[in-house]
Design an enzyme around this catalytic site. Sequence first.
Site, PDB file in Angstrom:
ATOM      1  N   ARG A  67       0.770  -1.302   0.078  1.00 42.22           N
ATOM      2  CA  ARG A  67      -0.079   0.178  -0.166  1.00 42.22           C
ATOM      3  C   ARG A  67       1.003   1.358   0.096  1.00 42.22           C
ATOM      4  NH1 ARG A  67      -3.855   1.764   4.961  1.00 42.22           N
ATOM      5  NH2 ARG A  67      -2.008   2.943   5.704  1.00 42.22           N
ATOM      6  N   CYS A 109       0.179   5.390   0.967  1.00 38.64           N
ATOM      7  CA  CYS A 109      -0.870   6.253   1.323  1.00 38.64           C
ATOM      8  C   CYS A 109      -0.385   7.630   1.443  1.00 38.64           C
ATOM      9  CB  CYS A 109      -1.399   6.010   2.606  1.00 38.64           C
ATOM     10  SG  CYS A 109      -2.812   6.694   3.466  1.00 38.64           S
TER      11      CYS A 109
END
Length: 122
Positions: free
Chosen positions: A100, A102
């Site tokens: 991920r 972010c």
Amino acid sequence: MKVVATTKAPGAIGPYSQGMVAGGMVYCSGQIPVNPASGEIPEGIEAQAEQSCKNVGAVLEAAGSGLDKVVKTTCFLADMSYFAAFNEVYAKYFTSKPARSCCAVKALPKNVLCEIEAVAEV
């Protein structure tokens, strides 16, 4: 390539698809927290994160995939002060802990607080 389209997630608000399937993978466009049934945006980061996760799941389902097959997400927040609250909701949906990124951005479509895009196996 195959276009992914579902009424269980918000329709595209520009010249793009909700998702595309290619090479055994589904590429899910960024999903903002619009309730596809009502068109409304919930208030607060927790409710918006929840709706964005549900919308990603709906696009993946329409492609023949699911949240458990996600290999990578990119998450956008209107403010990094939402990070901890966003993570609590995100962790309930992305239990396989995909890779991920972010980041905080200056603004998101419709002035929402978060957006999530995903890449998954079909």
